[in-house]
Scaffold this motif. Sequence first.
Motif, PDB file in Angstrom:
ATOM      1  N   ALA B  45       0.840  -1.206   0.000  1.00  0.00           N
ATOM      2  CA  ALA B  45       0.000   0.000   0.000  1.00  0.00           C
ATOM      3  C   ALA B  45       0.873   1.254   0.000  1.00  0.00           C
ATOM      4  CB  ALA B  45      -0.920  -0.013   1.220  1.00  0.00           C
ATOM      5  N   ARG B  46       2.036   1.182   0.632  1.00  0.00           N
ATOM      6  CA  ARG B  46       2.900   2.361   0.715  1.00  0.00           C
ATOM      7  C   ARG B  46       3.525   2.735  -0.626  1.00  0.00           C
ATOM      8  NH1 ARG B  46       7.384   1.550   4.184  1.00  0.00           N
ATOM      9  NH2 ARG B  46       7.539   3.769   4.610  1.00  0.00           N
ATOM     10  N   ARG B  47       3.729   1.752  -1.516  1.00  0.00           N
ATOM     11  CA  ARG B  47       4.321   2.094  -2.806  1.00  0.00           C
ATOM     12  C   ARG B  47       3.268   2.520  -3.829  1.00  0.00           C
ATOM     13  NH1 ARG B  47       2.901  -0.318  -6.701  1.00  0.00           N
ATOM     14  NH2 ARG B  47       4.255   0.788  -8.130  1.00  0.00           N
ATOM     15  N   ASP B 118       6.342  -2.902 -26.270  1.00  0.00           N
ATOM     16  CA  ASP B 118       4.978  -2.821 -25.761  1.00  0.00           C
ATOM     17  C   ASP B 118       4.756  -1.353 -25.402  1.00  0.00           C
ATOM     18  OD1 ASP B 118       2.684  -2.827 -24.252  1.00  0.00           O
ATOM     19  OD2 ASP B 118       3.234  -4.570 -23.060  1.00  0.00           O
ATOM     20  N   TRP B 119       4.032  -0.639 -26.268  1.00  0.00           N
ATOM     21  CA  TRP B 119       3.920   0.814 -26.086  1.00  0.00           C
ATOM     22  C   TRP B 119       2.873   1.209 -25.057  1.00  0.00           C
ATOM     23  CZ3 TRP B 119      -1.044   1.527 -27.323  1.00  0.00           C
ATOM     24  CH2 TRP B 119      -1.600   0.657 -28.263  1.00  0.00           C
ATOM     25  N   ARG B 120       2.215   0.222 -24.467  1.00  0.00           N
ATOM     26  CA  ARG B 120       1.202   0.550 -23.454  1.00  0.00           C
ATOM     27  C   ARG B 120       1.880   0.886 -22.134  1.00  0.00           C
ATOM     28  NH1 ARG B 120      -1.464  -5.105 -23.302  1.00  0.00           N
ATOM     29  NH2 ARG B 120       0.759  -5.428 -22.992  1.00  0.00           N
ATOM     30  N   GLY B 121       2.342   2.085 -22.007  1.00  0.00           N
ATOM     31  CA  GLY B 121       3.039   2.467 -20.779  1.00  0.00           C
ATOM     32  C   GLY B 121       4.486   2.033 -20.849  1.00  0.00           C
ATOM     33  N   GLY B 122       5.126   1.990 -19.724  1.00  0.00           N
ATOM     34  CA  GLY B 122       6.560   1.763 -19.704  1.00  0.00           C
ATOM     35  C   GLY B 122       6.978   0.305 -19.789  1.00  0.00           C
ATOM     36  N   GLY B 123       6.005  -0.614 -19.907  1.00  0.00           N
ATOM     37  CA  GLY B 123       6.379  -2.029 -19.967  1.00  0.00           C
ATOM     38  C   GLY B 123       7.105  -2.438 -18.709  1.00  0.00           C
ATOM     39  N   ARG B 124       8.232  -3.106 -18.878  1.00  0.00           N
ATOM     40  CA  ARG B 124       9.000  -3.565 -17.723  1.00  0.00           C
ATOM     41  C   ARG B 124       9.706  -2.407 -17.027  1.00  0.00           C
ATOM     42  NH1 ARG B 124       8.558  -7.599 -14.717  1.00  0.00           N
ATOM     43  NH2 ARG B 124      10.706  -8.312 -14.604  1.00  0.00           N
ATOM     44  N   ALA B 125       9.964  -1.321 -17.775  1.00  0.00           N
ATOM     45  CA  ALA B 125      10.698  -0.201 -17.192  1.00  0.00           C
ATOM     46  C   ALA B 125       9.808   0.648 -16.284  1.00  0.00           C
ATOM     47  CB  ALA B 125      11.300   0.664 -18.302  1.00  0.00           C
ATOM     48  N   SER B 126       8.530   0.328 -16.261  1.00  0.00           N
ATOM     49  CA  SER B 126       7.597   1.101 -15.434  1.00  0.00           C
ATOM     50  C   SER B 126       7.874   0.886 -13.954  1.00  0.00           C
ATOM     51  CB  SER B 126       6.171   0.633 -15.746  1.00  0.00           C
ATOM     52  OG  SER B 126       5.272   1.069 -14.762  1.00  0.00           O
ATOM     53  N   ALA B 127       7.601   1.920 -13.159  1.00  0.00           N
ATOM     54  CA  ALA B 127       7.722   1.773 -11.708  1.00  0.00           C
ATOM     55  C   ALA B 127       6.741   0.727 -11.199  1.00  0.00           C
ATOM     56  CB  ALA B 127       7.467   3.112 -11.015  1.00  0.00           C
ATOM     57  N   ARG B 128       5.745   0.420 -11.997  1.00  0.00           N
ATOM     58  CA  ARG B 128       4.772  -0.604 -11.605  1.00  0.00           C
ATOM     59  C   ARG B 128       5.446  -1.970 -11.416  1.00  0.00           C
ATOM     60  NH1 ARG B 128       0.534  -1.682  -9.551  1.00  0.00           N
ATOM     61  NH2 ARG B 128      -1.128  -3.002 -10.361  1.00  0.00           N
ATOM     62  N   GLU B 129       6.536  -2.202 -12.102  1.00  0.00           N
ATOM     63  CA  GLU B 129       7.263  -3.478 -11.931  1.00  0.00           C
ATOM     64  C   GLU B 129       7.705  -3.685 -10.492  1.00  0.00           C
ATOM     65  OE1 GLU B 129      10.959  -5.619 -11.211  1.00  0.00           O
ATOM     66  OE2 GLU B 129      10.901  -3.443 -11.442  1.00  0.00           O
ATOM     67  N   THR B 130       7.891  -2.589  -9.756  1.00  0.00           N
ATOM     68  CA  THR B 130       8.397  -2.726  -8.388  1.00  0.00           C
ATOM     69  C   THR B 130       7.365  -3.297  -7.416  1.00  0.00           C
ATOM     70  OG1 THR B 130       7.846  -0.448  -7.802  1.00  0.00           O
ATOM     71  CG2 THR B 130      10.034  -0.831  -8.727  1.00  0.00           C
ATOM     72  N   GLY B 132       6.274  -6.244  -7.428  1.00  0.00           N
ATOM     73  CA  GLY B 132       6.828  -7.545  -7.038  1.00  0.00           C
ATOM     74  C   GLY B 132       7.991  -7.409  -6.079  1.00  0.00           C
ATOM     75  N   ARG B 133       8.817  -6.405  -6.310  1.00  0.00           N
ATOM     76  CA  ARG B 133       9.966  -6.220  -5.420  1.00  0.00           C
ATOM     77  C   ARG B 133       9.521  -5.860  -4.008  1.00  0.00           C
ATOM     78  NH1 ARG B 133      14.529  -2.785  -8.588  1.00  0.00           N
ATOM     79  NH2 ARG B 133      13.741  -2.969 -10.717  1.00  0.00           N
ATOM     80  N   VAL B 134       8.496  -5.002  -3.941  1.00  0.00           N
ATOM     81  CA  VAL B 134       8.049  -4.573  -2.619  1.00  0.00           C
ATOM     82  C   VAL B 134       7.416  -5.749  -1.867  1.00  0.00           C
ATOM     83  CG1 VAL B 134       6.464  -3.038  -1.388  1.00  0.00           C
ATOM     84  CG2 VAL B 134       7.871  -2.155  -3.260  1.00  0.00           C
ATOM     85  N   ALA B 334       9.252   6.288  -3.689  1.00  0.00           N
ATOM     86  CA  ALA B 334      10.482   5.500  -3.804  1.00  0.00           C
ATOM     87  C   ALA B 334      10.953   4.983  -2.446  1.00  0.00           C
ATOM     88  CB  ALA B 334      11.580   6.335  -4.462  1.00  0.00           C
ATOM     89  N   VAL B 335      10.474   5.603  -1.375  1.00  0.00           N
ATOM     90  CA  VAL B 335      10.919   5.171  -0.039  1.00  0.00           C
ATOM     91  C   VAL B 335      10.661   3.677   0.191  1.00  0.00           C
ATOM     92  CG1 VAL B 335      10.488   5.449   2.439  1.00  0.00           C
ATOM     93  CG2 VAL B 335      10.855   7.470   0.998  1.00  0.00           C
ATOM     94  N   PRO B 336       9.429   3.192  -0.005  1.00  0.00           N
ATOM     95  CA  PRO B 336       9.239   1.746   0.213  1.00  0.00           C
ATOM     96  C   PRO B 336      10.007   0.877  -0.788  1.00  0.00           C
ATOM     97  CG  PRO B 336       7.220   2.775  -0.599  1.00  0.00           C
ATOM     98  CD  PRO B 336       8.155   3.876  -0.254  1.00  0.00           C
ATOM     99  N   MET B 337      10.289   1.414  -1.964  1.00  0.00           N
ATOM    100  CA  MET B 337      11.086   0.636  -2.931  1.00  0.00           C
ATOM    101  C   MET B 337      12.523   0.484  -2.435  1.00  0.00           C
ATOM    102  SD  MET B 337       9.783   2.387  -6.503  1.00  0.00           S
ATOM    103  CE  MET B 337       8.060   2.907  -6.685  1.00  0.00           C
ATOM    104  N   VAL B 338      13.083   1.588  -1.953  1.00  0.00           N
ATOM    105  CA  VAL B 338      14.444   1.536  -1.414  1.00  0.00           C
ATOM    106  C   VAL B 338      14.500   0.585  -0.217  1.00  0.00           C
ATOM    107  CG1 VAL B 338      16.178   2.894  -0.158  1.00  0.00           C
ATOM    108  CG2 VAL B 338      15.187   3.769  -2.292  1.00  0.00           C
ATOM    109  N   GLU B 339      13.506   0.688   0.651  1.00  0.00           N
ATOM    110  CA  GLU B 339      13.475  -0.204   1.812  1.00  0.00           C
ATOM    111  C   GLU B 339      13.396  -1.669   1.378  1.00  0.00           C
ATOM    112  OE1 GLU B 339      11.129   2.709   5.012  1.00  0.00           O
ATOM    113  OE2 GLU B 339      10.127   0.987   4.098  1.00  0.00           O
ATOM    114  N   ALA B 340      12.591  -1.933   0.360  1.00  0.00           N
ATOM    115  CA  ALA B 340      12.433  -3.319  -0.101  1.00  0.00           C
ATOM    116  C   ALA B 340      13.746  -3.870  -0.638  1.00  0.00           C
ATOM    117  CB  ALA B 340      11.347  -3.393  -1.180  1.00  0.00           C
ATOM    118  N   MET B 341      14.427  -3.085  -1.454  1.00  0.00           N
ATOM    119  CA  MET B 341      15.700  -3.557  -1.997  1.00  0.00           C
ATOM    120  C   MET B 341      16.736  -3.717  -0.883  1.00  0.00           C
ATOM    121  SD  MET B 341      14.730  -3.995  -5.058  1.00  0.00           S
ATOM    122  CE  MET B 341      16.255  -4.727  -5.646  1.00  0.00           C
ATOM    123  N   PHE B 342      16.707  -2.802   0.052  1.00  0.00           N
ATOM    124  CA  PHE B 342      17.625  -2.857   1.199  1.00  0.00           C
ATOM    125  C   PHE B 342      17.402  -4.175   1.967  1.00  0.00           C
ATOM    126  CE2 PHE B 342      19.511   0.595   4.303  1.00  0.00           C
ATOM    127  CZ  PHE B 342      20.574  -0.249   4.616  1.00  0.00           C
TER     128      PHE B 342
END
Lengths: 362, 362, 362, 362
Positions: B45-47, B118-130, B132-134, B334-342
Amino acid sequence: MGSTFGRHLRATTFGESHGPALGVVLDGVPAGLLLDLDGVAADLARRRPGQSSLTTPRDEADRPEVLSGLFEGRTTGAPLAFLVRNEDADPSAYEALRDVYRPSHADWTTTLRYGIRDWRGGGRASARETVGRVAAGAVARQLLAGIGVTVVGWVDAVGDIDATVDSSRVTRADVEAHPTRCPDPAAAEAMATCIRAVRAEGDTVGGIVGAVARGVPGGLGEPVADKLEAALAGAMLSLPASRGFEIGSGFRAARMRGSVHNDAMELRDGRVRTRTNHAGGVLGGMSTGEDIVLRVAFKPVATLRRAQDTVDVRGAPAVVEARGRHDPCVVPRAVPMVEAMFALVLADAWLGARLARVAWPT
Amino acid sequence: MGSTFGRHLRATTFGESHGPALGVVLDGVPAGLLLDLDGVAADLARRRPGQSSLTTPRDEADRPEVLSGLFEGRTTGAPLAFLVRNEDADPSAYEALRDVYRPSHADWTTTLRYGIRDWRGGGRASARETVGRVAAGAVARQLLAGIGVTVVGWVDAVGDIDATVDSSRVTRADVEAHPTRCPDPAAAEAMATCIRAVRAEGDTVGGIVGAVARGVPGGLGEPVADKLEAALAGAMLSLPASRGFEIGSGFRAARMRGSVHNDAMELRDGRVRTRTNHAGGVLGGMSTGEDIVLRVAFKPVATLRRAQDTVDVRGAPAVVEARGRHDPCVVPRAVPMVEAMFALVLADAWLGARLARVAWPT
Amino acid sequence: MGSTFGRHLRATTFGESHGPALGVVLDGVPAGLLLDLDGVAADLARRRPGQSSLTTPRDEADRPEVLSGLFEGRTTGAPLAFLVRNEDADPSAYEALRDVYRPSHADWTTTLRYGIRDWRGGGRASARETVGRVAAGAVARQLLAGIGVTVVGWVDAVGDIDATVDSSRVTRADVEAHPTRCPDPAAAEAMATCIRAVRAEGDTVGGIVGAVARGVPGGLGEPVADKLEAALAGAMLSLPASRGFEIGSGFRAARMRGSVHNDAMELRDGRVRTRTNHAGGVLGGMSTGEDIVLRVAFKPVATLRRAQDTVDVRGAPAVVEARGRHDPCVVPRAVPMVEAMFALVLADAWLGARLARVAWPT
Amino acid sequence: MGSTFGRHLRATTFGESHGPALGVVLDGVPAGLLLDLDGVAADLARRRPGQSSLTTPRDEADRPEVLSGLFEGRTTGAPLAFLVRNEDADPSAYEALRDVYRPSHADWTTTLRYGIRDWRGGGRASARETVGRVAAGAVARQLLAGIGVTVVGWVDAVGDIDATVDSSRVTRADVEAHPTRCPDPAAAEAMATCIRAVRAEGDTVGGIVGAVARGVPGGLGEPVADKLEAALAGAMLSLPASRGFEIGSGFRAARMRGSVHNDAMELRDGRVRTRTNHAGGVLGGMSTGEDIVLRVAFKPVATLRRAQDTVDVRGAPAVVEARGRHDPCVVPRAVPMVEAMFALVLADAWLGARLARVAWPT
């Protein structure tokens, strides 16, 4: 993983600062590369201590022996192994340090992790370990030369002294023109003065290395876990004493507006180009074809000719003070290390790009 | 490699910004962890966008479904798979972008690499990919909680506004107290004002996320290729829009003398400690037991509500201008993304430390 | 590693026999492949139980959902994720087994390793896990079809009944012509009779699957650690119930003289060929261009409708006897599993070959 | 991958049959192992040619030099590097073969893959490459000895002569008692007679190596991709000339009924045990704690002192006939190679098991 760098082009280093030998096994080198061994030796010579009065005088001849992977001057697809003997290793100089942890060295953390420590110098954490990386990087550089890629590094800052360098033009000759490896002559002189001053005080100073890769094909790197900038950051932060990494506009990007930072696109000389290059040659993890520009921050050398408070292996208070001569500033010698890691990452990504499409464009 | 993060704890993400679903397979989670799924949902929810007036209003419910790896609430050692549906994906909004490359996005580099986009948005490069990481990071965080490690991230700068944060004390509650996720109230207000101003101008702004891990055991990380700082740098630079990384004193270390930067050692409370922590909790690639402190620079969001020069897929000049509402500043999210990778990197290193000795200390 | 197969083409499976869902994330698929989803579904249908009176009647619809990695019918280079729901999972049938270890199942070894066991069926050790592999293998098969490679598997033996099969000509149609998947009609009938007999006795029987790949380019595979036969052996022995692997003349080679076994070389139809193919299409780890021929031995199914001595989770003597109907012979259903692993290994090696030379021949 | 074996314990070999040197870098060895270098040398001596009149007389002293990773006799956690010089390499003996492909050797496939071939002997495909594996395996064996695991291999068949060996009792002394390395004296004599006969005819013969690991802890290995039997199969099929692998009842399992094959469980001496061991010590990819028993089939040596039809590098018909003395049967020397790979796989799995649970049982 462990002592291995890279995915497709895998460099596994071995050797400690005061063991019998150091080296590297470089696996995944494509067959057919005509290898210039003098070029490898020249790159190794650049990372060697004692190149000038500004660096440590330990004499490391570093003549690499090739143990495998070459036939009639060409790579065969078999792993290349390089060996460098530790000819003048004198561990007795470290006897005084066997029972004490040097501040800001890896002595203590090595003990925490392994329960055992080779106290003869820095062991694996020594900058001497990078001999293997530089040999491997020299091979990577030669692979890249075949597709028109050149990598140049330089000293961009020492302490508070910043250089002004045009990354689009700087050459290795410019860099080698001064013992500081700073291609801005005025800054180079100021840096040399600074380094002599800190040495005279028994102190050390940090600095920043800049580097550029020119001629990089577009589309190198991956969009998620192996983003090119991620691979570069990981490679640079694996160098001894490195503390920071930035690509393109880097930390300055955090201060900027999008309208300033974005790189407008245009067709130029028949190619899609960007007008500016704040991206530093990488977007979404993949190379744009513009110059890749990065910077790496190095902390001051931890070995000081000054008394420092620490603890011994029993936890009792102790004082350490280095004897002999030590490197007051690592960054001139860090230049070839940064270049080596840069070349290894790019060559790895160049191989990886061959896997990206069903029909690979030649 | 590719879409997989980590060595021992391996998170493989999948999904595009406008495909049917996103998720992650997290392999290597040790058996026996009682997993708090509400905690995972809370991290997700935080991301999520649309948490405040400062971020983009796209509604992503992001209720994760657990597909495997749990039995009676505990991990079994089997891979955990998390799934999040893309419920409101509306690719038609991107129709206008199918033939044009957006400046400072991955549109062009994706085409260079894959020959298809895939021109529908950023594809894999989208922040939406994160997403899964979170989710994976939330599991890692719970693993770490079991050994007393906590990870806290915060917004340390937006544009030219810097916060003052005591990394040794800051809590998630402090961070969540303001929609900017900046725990320095005065700076937070200034940042909010700045973000509203850039949005009003159709512009965007970059920033810096800081993060700390407290309670980290000593000896995590490896001395050469998988130095802890290298793994962290690689993880952080794999986040969308990140441009720089530093640990401990970071780029400031380059300006310092060794006599100032070195962290003196002492026995304190029965443990070997350092008086200062310029090292940021890591020496020679391995954790010291002190707080691990790092910072990550993010560039301004590339999508602007302003006309920008670019080229279309045929190379002809074109102009793009985003419609609708877009995120003017990514750093709060980006805060929860950084925390997740950390957390992922630390949990991976914690597992790796079990392999470092013949007899592993419990 | 863990749940991931392959180096360049990486299939990570997830899901337990009685969890919510199973699936696979297939990373490293090159961009541009027009994927035939009906073909994927058809391959999955072949591994499904309940296809004939000879196999178990558990109804697994196994309609795979594609979650990511496709755009307008083509692969994009992003990971492909396939999901199959466990619609009729009924763990209550396993209640009786929660406190007992079934002989020759993974119940006991799972407990030894993880300290926890999902007693609802075989968990990860279940043949159900191969759903993900077969989906991934179907993609690999389509990649290979583009370069003219076909993979065909068949039942080569059931118990003491051996089939006579010409590996150079056998087709999938031949194999599917009989529910045993044995293309030798006489042997097929004898096998069917055998299987019905063992079922009537509440017993089970083992068998051998043969497989061939035709049209394989020369030079796939590596000379040392990733020899093609090593990758194939590892892939096949990772299939549930497999106990042995052989390539070419296999165990019979141990009985032969070199003068008989060696494959003389000649130029035929403008290509270097061998007169015989005892090598089974692989020499020194790399494909010769001849047919790759292998066999995999499977033990009899461990679940019996007979009383068997065992112990319960407290170590006390116990007796287990399966209720309901169970598969008396796994080999007909193992055919698509062997084909899937075969295709995954070959596609992986096909990608790997792109890295073998400086200039990659197209 | 490439030249690297193992996940946690990674052995990277380098060197060609007639290059300057061969060796291995073994990374991931836990710190604190007191290494017996005489034991390493002894293992290497066993794989050396020329040990008896039954094997090739090429003189390989194979005195390994340790280049790194040891301190005061113990492993430090740093990579161990072993080096063996190729002292008597005489490539001129191979001059005659520079333009011709030897049947059933890797000459042709190497050319297909790499476009270049080191014609001085077998290059990487030579059995000489296993020097590095045997050195690494010796270290693994010493690691395993510390937890009570012993690995013993033997010659189980040569041509049509099968030995009768009790895998639960056979010792290295039994094996070394006869130059064939067959511990069944009658079979050993018959094998020796057979080998002398094939040599007299300028021919060669294949055979089977059996091996057992005793004292293996339960729960080693993974349930899916890295099943212990899969790792073993991959390791064994990576040995030169190997053609088949089986574990436990192996191919015979395919002939058996479940009621015969299943291993009943019981409590014996306070431990859960099986009454029989058809499983060969592995169920569902993980060790049971019973003996691990396997067999590896080797084809006859491809080098014959007989005229064989082949083609030259231009595709023209040619005849090759080996001169000098060559090994008529590889299996006696394959015994230490099989043991080395066995030990490497088990030590790797032993490390991997430390990652399987949140709280790792000591």
